[in-house]
Design a protein around this motif. Structure first.
Motif, short mmCIF file in Angstrom:
data_model
loop_
_atom_site.label_atom_id
_atom_site.label_comp_id
_atom_site.label_asym_id
_atom_site.label_seq_id
_atom_site.Cartn_x
_atom_site.Cartn_y
_atom_site.Cartn_z
N MET A 78 0.82 -1.21 0.00
CA MET A 78 0.00 0.00 0.00
C MET A 78 0.85 1.26 0.00
SD MET A 78 -2.74 -1.28 2.85
CE MET A 78 -3.51 0.31 3.00
N PHE A 79 2.08 1.13 0.52
CA PHE A 79 2.94 2.30 0.64
C PHE A 79 4.33 1.96 0.10
CE2 PHE A 79 -0.23 2.54 3.99
CZ PHE A 79 -0.76 3.79 3.77
N ARG A 80 4.97 2.99 -0.39
CA ARG A 80 6.33 2.83 -0.92
C ARG A 80 7.30 3.37 0.12
NH1 ARG A 80 7.62 4.62 -6.95
NH2 ARG A 80 6.36 2.74 -7.22
N TYR A 81 8.33 2.59 0.42
CA TYR A 81 9.33 2.98 1.41
C TYR A 81 10.54 3.57 0.69
CZ TYR A 81 12.84 2.57 5.12
OH TYR A 81 13.82 2.83 6.04
N TYR A 82 11.00 4.74 1.16
CA TYR A 82 12.15 5.42 0.57
C TYR A 82 13.35 5.27 1.51
CZ TYR A 82 8.80 7.35 -2.73
OH TYR A 82 7.84 7.48 -3.69
N ASP A 106 -7.65 -3.28 -1.33
CA ASP A 106 -8.93 -2.57 -1.34
C ASP A 106 -8.70 -1.14 -0.85
OD1 ASP A 106 -11.51 -1.60 -0.92
OD2 ASP A 106 -12.27 -3.59 -0.38
N ILE A 107 -9.32 -0.19 -1.55
CA ILE A 107 -9.15 1.22 -1.17
C ILE A 107 -9.71 1.49 0.22
CG2 ILE A 107 -11.34 2.14 -2.08
CD1 ILE A 107 -9.60 4.42 -3.31
N ASP A 108 -10.59 0.60 0.70
CA ASP A 108 -11.14 0.76 2.05
C ASP A 108 -10.05 0.70 3.12
OD1 ASP A 108 -13.64 1.07 1.08
OD2 ASP A 108 -14.39 -0.91 1.65
N LEU A 109 -8.94 0.02 2.80
CA LEU A 109 -7.85 -0.04 3.76
C LEU A 109 -7.24 1.35 4.00
CD1 LEU A 109 -5.93 -3.35 2.94
CD2 LEU A 109 -7.21 -2.79 5.01
N PHE A 110 -7.19 2.17 2.95
CA PHE A 110 -6.68 3.53 3.12
C PHE A 110 -7.65 4.37 3.95
CE2 PHE A 110 -4.52 1.91 -0.61
CZ PHE A 110 -3.23 2.34 -0.41
N HIS A 111 -8.93 4.12 3.74
CA HIS A 111 -9.93 4.78 4.58
C HIS A 111 -9.74 4.37 6.03
CE1 HIS A 111 -13.88 5.63 6.34
NE2 HIS A 111 -14.06 6.51 5.37
N PHE A 118 -7.97 8.08 2.41
CA PHE A 118 -7.30 8.34 3.70
C PHE A 118 -7.88 9.62 4.32
CE2 PHE A 118 -4.11 10.33 6.31
CZ PHE A 118 -3.51 9.29 7.00
N TYR A 119 -8.00 10.66 3.51
CA TYR A 119 -8.51 11.95 3.97
C TYR A 119 -9.93 11.81 4.52
CZ TYR A 119 -9.84 16.92 3.66
OH TYR A 119 -10.27 18.19 3.94
N ALA A 120 -10.77 11.07 3.80
CA ALA A 120 -12.16 10.89 4.23
C ALA A 120 -12.22 10.15 5.57
CB ALA A 120 -12.94 10.12 3.17
N GLY A 121 -11.38 9.12 5.74
CA GLY A 121 -11.36 8.38 7.00
C GLY A 121 -10.87 9.25 8.14
N PHE A 122 -9.84 10.04 7.89
CA PHE A 122 -9.28 10.91 8.92
C PHE A 122 -10.30 11.96 9.36
CE2 PHE A 122 -6.95 14.66 10.34
CZ PHE A 122 -6.04 14.12 11.23
N HIS A 123 -10.92 12.61 8.37
CA HIS A 123 -11.85 13.70 8.70
C HIS A 123 -13.19 13.19 9.21
CE1 HIS A 123 -9.85 17.50 7.50
NE2 HIS A 123 -9.07 16.68 6.82
N LYS A 124 -13.46 11.90 9.04
CA LYS A 124 -14.67 11.34 9.65
C LYS A 124 -14.57 11.43 11.17
CE LYS A 124 -16.71 7.81 7.80
NZ LYS A 124 -17.06 6.43 7.34
#
Length: 752
Positions: free
Chosen positions: A467-471, A486-491, A611-617
């Protein structure tokens, strides 16, 4: 700001102006008696040439077939005159801009100040008193003082360059403070004459100089003159019309940081002074005036803060913090009043500090966040209780729990959490969070919740999900533009971050500051890319700084970006038809902006939006507007500014233990000798996180108490309360061995 004028003559209701470059005389005003030279009696609003029997060439005028030059112009009540002289090599018009020792405005100089100070021991002569009053009652005198010697032509004052030396002003004005008598006269002139006469629309740019230089006077920083000088001056400043205020802000943005900081510190001190007065008590009859004073000072700080932000921070944003607010105002009550004002928009009411969030430090903002969380939680609990009360009179209605309860298994923590949150309503996210691990006995008083956040974030950020790229270079992560999850995981991750903030628990989330900028609806920049991808950002900066004109040939770039996903290399266009657009000298900034926009916005838009929608919920609301991105980051993940001495200093002891107890002394000796990683493990063992809250080590409130049993027992952590049961070990060696054993096996909660 057009032609240069060297002479002005003013009659009763008309004006003449001489322009040497053309030899013309312009006039404007009333012309009822023909005084404007238009050969009529019409009035004239704007300047226009005076008509006469001559033709002008340069400064030469031909009259009676002779060459003449205008020397002086004059006006009477309703008359106009011009003095001509036969043109010779040495004849030039009088230039009133050139200071004549016989006639010039009085300005503040070292010599004049020294003359004043030489009489400081006795009573000041009337001549000196008059000079002091003349200069400090006159905007013209002060605007003509402190001119920048490195730019001798001070008439070049512009929107970008004020033409004054602020440091010289500071030096001269501070010398005046050596004499109390002189200072008193200066104060009287400023209070009674100069400041009350400042207008909202100064006549020209040069008239704004005193707004830069005058605050360097020590009288401004004297609490005894805040009410009579500093605040009225701020009122005059904030009341300026938009064009002059814009020029002044431009000048402020070019001040050296120490000079700009002095302006900020001045009005921070004024605000603190006023709040202290309020705390002592203000008479009801003076409350309105006091409110006006406070609002004026805060608005002045607001303008300075805006200048600071637009100039990419002349000084660090935390220099605007007023740390005394914690005990000078009731922050919780201030927040509630602010919310009420937002809802009802009262025309007249008390000043709320929340309207000026840049003055709040981390501790104050944490209090605001806690207040908002408590209010939202209480609303959710009250709603649940009302629903339960109503259900008593209805057949078979399921009761509503006043808490958001997560019952999860360690081996399926992500799936179980998602299942609960999917079934939860928006109002449930606002309830207090309780976590229960299946088949574990601990009651969640905070510690179980800490471990839940730690475990679920580790699981969600695991590379197996992609889901994420590590630098590697920055050791940070960013959303992967290619994922099969699933995009729900980002939520879910966004909601988890929101719940962590809401429940005052820090989590491990190694994102750059850019994430928190986006959560606050701010735009990431190249500086943010330098944090996440230093190598790439350095290359882009090199492109911007390249001094030659052969950008296209030297860099061989087009408007595309190349990325590797799951072993395959892909090329993405930054703009439509980007493959066909070469990066050259004229569009390289557009390329860099498009590159940064692609990394932080376009390539990850669906994932971040979830992610934004989950955070602001959970965390949506006015309180977020009060935070800087760095502060929001510290609220989510804590920080790593470790001060182990501070931890020891703020540790409390129970039972037989005290700071000088032998076991406590060897405990701290062992602890301070541990390497950093082991110290962080100890924090994890004791608090559930190896990072510290935004308020620092002191907020951990570590408590150590003795426990029964012998030296064979291990230390036990009550993570819910940051409480350590420490047996009475007899030696440093035994304590070190038992402590390391305990912190190396720290997972799981049981009743102890």
């Amino acid at each position: 700001m057009g032609s240069v004028v060297t002479q002005i003559a003013c009659g009763r209701q008309h004006t003449l102006a001489f322009i040497p470059s053309s030899g013309k005389i312009d006039s404007f005003g009333l012309g009822g008696n023909g005084q404007l030279g238009t050969r009529s009696t019409c009035n004239r609003i704007s300047p226009a040439p005076v008509k006469g029997p001559w033709a002008a060439k340069s400064i030469q005028c031909y009259f009676a077939e002779q060459r003449y030059c205008v020397k002086r112009i004059y006006t009477g009540g309703d008359q106009s005159f011009a003095h001509y002289q036969f043109l010779q090599d040495s004849v030039v018009p009088d230039d009133f801009r050139i200071l004549d020792p016989r006639r010039h405005i009085c300005t503040l100089t070292f010599e004049l100040i020294q003359k004043w100070l030489s009489h400081a021991q006795g009573r000041l002569p009337h001549e000196i008193s008059d000079e002091i009053d003349l200069i400090f009652s006159s905007a013209c005198c002060l605007n003509g003082s402190f001119l920048d010697g490195s730019h001798p032509d001070h008439y070049n004052t512009s929107r970008k360059y004020p033409g004054v030396d602020v440091n010289l002003a500071r030096l001269l004005l501070h010398r005046l403070s050596q004499s109390p008598q002189v200072s008193q006269l200066v104060a009287a002139s400023l209070e009674k004459n100069l400041i009350p006469r400042l207008t909202i629309s100064p006549p020209d740019i040069e008239a704004l100089r005193l707004y830069l230089t005058l605050p360097e006077c020590p009288l401004f920083t004297d609490p005894n003159t805040y009410i009579t000088i500093a605040i009225p001056f701020a009122k005059a400043t904030i009341c300026l019309k938009e064009p002059p205020l814009k020029v002044l802000c431009n000048w402020w943005s070019r001040l050296e940081p120490p000079v700009f900081l002095r302006r900020v510190e001045l009005y921070k001190d004024v605000v603190v002074y006023l709040l202290r007065m309020q705390k002592v008590g203000v008479a009801p009859t003076e409350q309105r005036v006091f409110t006006c004073f406070l609002q004026t000072s805060l608005k002045m700080l607001e303008i300075l803060h805006s200048v600071n932000e637009k100039a990419s921070q002349i000084i660090q944003y935390d220099k605007f913090y007023i740390h005394e607010l914690d005990y000078l105002i009731d922050i919780r009550n201030d927040y509630i009043m602010w919310i009420q004002q937002q809802m009802y928009s009262p025309l007249d009411g008390p000043v709320t500090m929340c309207k000026y969030p840049f003055v709040f430090d981390a501790q104050a903002k944490t209090t605001l966040l806690q207040t908002d969380a408590v209010i939202q939680m209480q609303i959710a609990v009250d709603q649940a209780q009302r629903q339960n009360f109503s259900s008593m009179f209805l057949p078979v209605v399921e009761s509503v729990n006043p808490c958001l309860i997560l019952i999860v298994r360690r081996e399926n923590i992500v799936g179980d959490t998602m299942e609960v949150l999917r079934k939860s309503k928006n109002v449930d996210y606002k309830k207090p969070l309780k976590v229960i691990f299946v088949e574990e006995e601990a009651v969640d008083a905070g510690g179980v919740r800490k471990e839940f956040f730690l475990l679920i974030m580790r699981e969600l950020l695991d590379p197996k999900y992609g889901m994420f790229r590590y630098y590697e270079e920055s050791r940070l992560i960013w959303f992967s533009n290619k994922t099969f999850e699933d995009i729900d995981l980002f939520h879910l991750i966004g909601a988890i971050c929101g719940l962590a903030i809401y429940n005052l628990t820090i989590v491990e989330l190694h994102f750059p500051v850019a994430l928190y900028k986006k959560l606050l609806k701010r735009t990431p920049t190249l500086e943010d890319l330098k944090e996440l991808m230093p190598d790439v950002a350095r290359s882009l900066q090199l492109l911007l700084d390249y001094p030659e004109d052969d950008v296209e040939q030297s860099f061989c770039l087009n408007f595309t970006v190349t990325e590797e996903n799951f072993g395959a290399t892909e090329v993405f266009e930054l703009v439509p038809n980007g493959t066909d657009i070469a990066v050259n000298n004229s569009n390289r900034l557009d390329f860099v902006n498009a590159y940064v926009d692609y990394i932080f916005n376009k390539s990850v838009a669906p994932l971040f939006n979830a992610f934004y929608a989950g955070f602001h919920k959970v965390c949506g609301g006015k309180v977020l507007e009060l935070f800087q991105p760095n502060e929001l980051q510290a609220m989510v993940v804590g920080n790593t500014i470790y001060d182990w001495e501070e931890l020891e200093k703020h540790t409390e002891y129970k039972g037989e233990y005290w700071a000088e107890h032998p076991t406590i002394k060897i405990f701290w000796e062992v602890f301070h000798s541990l390497p950093l990683e082991k110290k962080k493990q100890f924090l994890l063992f004791l608090t559930g996180s190896d990072r510290i809250p935004i308020l620092g080590m002191k907020s951990l409130a570590l408590v150590i108490q003795p426990t029964g049993g012998g030296e064979n027992y291990l230390p036990v952590a009550h993570t819910c309360f940051n409480l350590l049961d420490l047996p009475k070990y007899s030696s440093r060696e035994i304590l070190s061995e038992k402590l390391l054993q305990a912190i190396d096996h720290n997972q799981g909660f049981n009743l102890v």
